[in-house]
Design an enzyme around this catalytic site. Sequence first.
Site, PDB file in Angstrom:
ATOM      1  N   SER A 244      49.178  35.028 -45.247  1.00 35.58           N
ATOM      2  CA  SER A 244      48.300  33.725 -44.950  1.00 35.58           C
ATOM      3  C   SER A 244      47.092  33.977 -45.772  1.00 35.58           C
ATOM      4  CB  SER A 244      47.902  34.454 -43.575  1.00 35.58           C
ATOM      5  OG  SER A 244      46.678  33.916 -43.235  1.00 35.58           O
TER       6      SER A 244
ATOM      7  N   GLN B 167      50.765  30.564 -47.349  1.00 38.28           N
ATOM      8  CA  GLN B 167      50.311  29.795 -46.290  1.00 38.28           C
ATOM      9  C   GLN B 167      48.660  29.455 -46.794  1.00 38.28           C
ATOM     10  OE1 GLN B 167      47.908  30.728 -43.715  1.00 38.28           O
ATOM     11  NE2 GLN B 167      47.745  28.695 -43.039  1.00 38.28           N
TER      12      GLN B 167
ATOM     13  N   TYR C  31      44.947  27.640 -45.582  1.00 37.87           N
ATOM     14  CA  TYR C  31      44.144  27.293 -44.995  1.00 37.87           C
ATOM     15  C   TYR C  31      42.930  26.818 -46.010  1.00 37.87           C
ATOM     16  CZ  TYR C  31      45.360  29.049 -40.461  1.00 37.87           C
ATOM     17  OH  TYR C  31      46.010  29.290 -39.167  1.00 37.87           O
TER      18      TYR C  31
ATOM     19  N   THR D 110      48.907  24.715 -43.340  1.00 36.64           N
ATOM     20  CA  THR D 110      49.029  24.721 -41.622  1.00 36.64           C
ATOM     21  C   THR D 110      48.250  23.460 -41.322  1.00 36.64           C
ATOM     22  OG1 THR D 110      49.496  26.944 -41.760  1.00 36.64           O
ATOM     23  CG2 THR D 110      48.536  26.250 -39.787  1.00 36.64           C
TER      24      THR D 110
ATOM     25  N   LYS E 253      53.378  23.081 -41.698  1.00 40.94           N
ATOM     26  CA  LYS E 253      53.653  23.808 -40.612  1.00 40.94           C
ATOM     27  C   LYS E 253      52.714  23.540 -39.503  1.00 40.94           C
ATOM     28  CE  LYS E 253      52.999  28.870 -39.093  1.00 40.94           C
ATOM     29  NZ  LYS E 253      51.541  28.794 -38.086  1.00 40.94           N
TER      30      LYS E 253
ATOM     31  N   SER F 191      56.008  24.132 -34.864  1.00 40.98           N
ATOM     32  CA  SER F 191      55.039  25.397 -34.310  1.00 40.98           C
ATOM     33  C   SER F 191      54.195  24.961 -33.533  1.00 40.98           C
ATOM     34  CB  SER F 191      54.702  25.888 -35.511  1.00 40.98           C
ATOM     35  OG  SER F 191      53.773  27.095 -35.241  1.00 40.98           O
TER      36      SER F 191
ATOM     37  N   HIS G  66      51.868  27.101 -33.349  1.00 43.44           N
ATOM     38  CA  HIS G  66      50.938  28.270 -33.745  1.00 43.44           C
ATOM     39  C   HIS G  66      51.154  29.455 -32.383  1.00 43.44           C
ATOM     40  CE1 HIS G  66      47.582  28.754 -36.685  1.00 43.44           C
ATOM     41  NE2 HIS G  66      47.378  29.740 -35.980  1.00 43.44           N
TER      42      HIS G  66
ATOM     43  N   ASP H 266      59.083  28.412 -35.412  1.00 45.04           N
ATOM     44  CA  ASP H 266      58.454  29.477 -34.758  1.00 45.04           C
ATOM     45  C   ASP H 266      57.874  29.387 -33.392  1.00 45.04           C
ATOM     46  OD1 ASP H 266      55.670  28.724 -34.707  1.00 45.04           O
ATOM     47  OD2 ASP H 266      55.533  29.676 -37.051  1.00 45.04           O
TER      48      ASP H 266
ATOM     49  N   GLY I 162      57.681  32.143 -30.111  1.00 38.90           N
ATOM     50  CA  GLY I 162      58.276  32.671 -28.698  1.00 38.90           C
ATOM     51  C   GLY I 162      59.632  33.405 -29.456  1.00 38.90           C
ATOM     52  N   ILE I 163      60.104  33.534 -30.498  1.00 36.13           N
ATOM     53  CA  ILE I 163      61.380  34.036 -30.736  1.00 36.13           C
ATOM     54  C   ILE I 163      61.158  35.595 -30.759  1.00 36.13           C
ATOM     55  CG2 ILE I 163      62.737  34.775 -32.984  1.00 36.13           C
ATOM     56  CD1 ILE I 163      63.227  31.784 -32.318  1.00 36.13           C
TER      57      ILE I 163
END
Length: 353
Positions: free
Chosen positions: A112, A133, A135, A161, A226, A248, A250, A281, A283-284
């Site tokens: 990140s 990633q 921002y 993202t 993402k 995703s 998030h 992605d 909840g995996i």
Amino acid sequence: MNKETHVQTINLNDYQTLAQTLIEPAAWDYIMGGSDDEVTLRANRSAFEQIKLRPRMLVNGSARDLRTTVLGTPVSMPILVAPAAHHRLAHPEGECATAQGAGMAHTLMAASTFSTRSLEDIAQAASGPLWFQLYLYHNLELSAAVVQRAEVAGYRAIVLTADLPVLGNREKDVRNNFVLPSHMRLANFPDLIPEPEQNSISIPFAPTWETLDWLKTLTSLPIIVKGILTAEDALLALEQGVSGIIVSNHGGRQLDTALASIEALPEIVEAVAGRCEVYLDSGIRRGTDVLKALALGARAVLIGRPIFWGLAVNGAEGVQDVLEILRAELEQAMVLSGHFSLETIERSLVKFA
Ligand code: FNR
Ligand code: LAC
């Protein structure tokens, strides 16, 4: 068996239970929380539980091969580390321990922008491949500089993202008045004078589709977007020439009542029609979740919170173990459903309730 605590950690739920005893309560709330009423956070789990598998029997096969590639980079399994801020909340070595653990499991980590170790330190600690990633933070020059630093440091893709134009309403953090402990900083921005609010959950500024034009002028690395949840946005991303899309929400931390990622996956895979890689992605937690995502067309999945649990319990080795548990569960689920290689996994393996 975890050496120090003698608590058994045979699945990710065990890691979660043990990690909760090791992480400060307010940090735990930040890591675990979702937005508003946490409807999407819960849906990320219940949606997986509602999808049923249609296993095939008496299939002749033996060799199990979970290796794949993501944008041409070989990984030992279709399970990657999601980008997440502030890993030092779970372990003093922070993202460097995560990178080591991911490397030990021979898979890829996305780091990140809001890491608590610098992108250069993470690259140095890593033995496996990395994505960066992005921002947008502070101003465009500073953001351009981190992209260029990531390219120099050997990161293999930039993940923009898209789902955080503003921070979601995480009410646990509001109630806890959560701020990043003062000894932890945004390590990618050492020269920024810390403002009080900068130590709270750092707030980037909103990217738009035009940001992708800007990004393409800055880097020759492949670009992944993402946080996509609709076919419409997947098509816009394709128009921008992205190499990958991460479906995703998030981890349920942004727009509450948004679709579970696994619910959004089929329409995106259909719209993309093989023109870029699609990942998922949110909840995996089990090998069967990974299997369902692959059956619905994801090339790989990423995991977020379980990485914090592994870190808190046992640093780099904990991260490795969390990844290896999921790998073993995926392998077992594949064999039990008649699949000995990733190539044979297809849509007919799942049935929506
Ligand atoms: C995140 N996530 C995230 N995503 C991102 O693109 N940049 C970031 O800095 C962060 N930070 C972050 C912090 C924490 C504590 C969490 C839990 C998550 C979202 C992350 O990449 C991923 O989408 C979700 O974590 C996936 O859901 P699960 O696996 O946590 O259910
Ligand atoms: C989060 C941001 C930082 O989810 O991505 O907390």
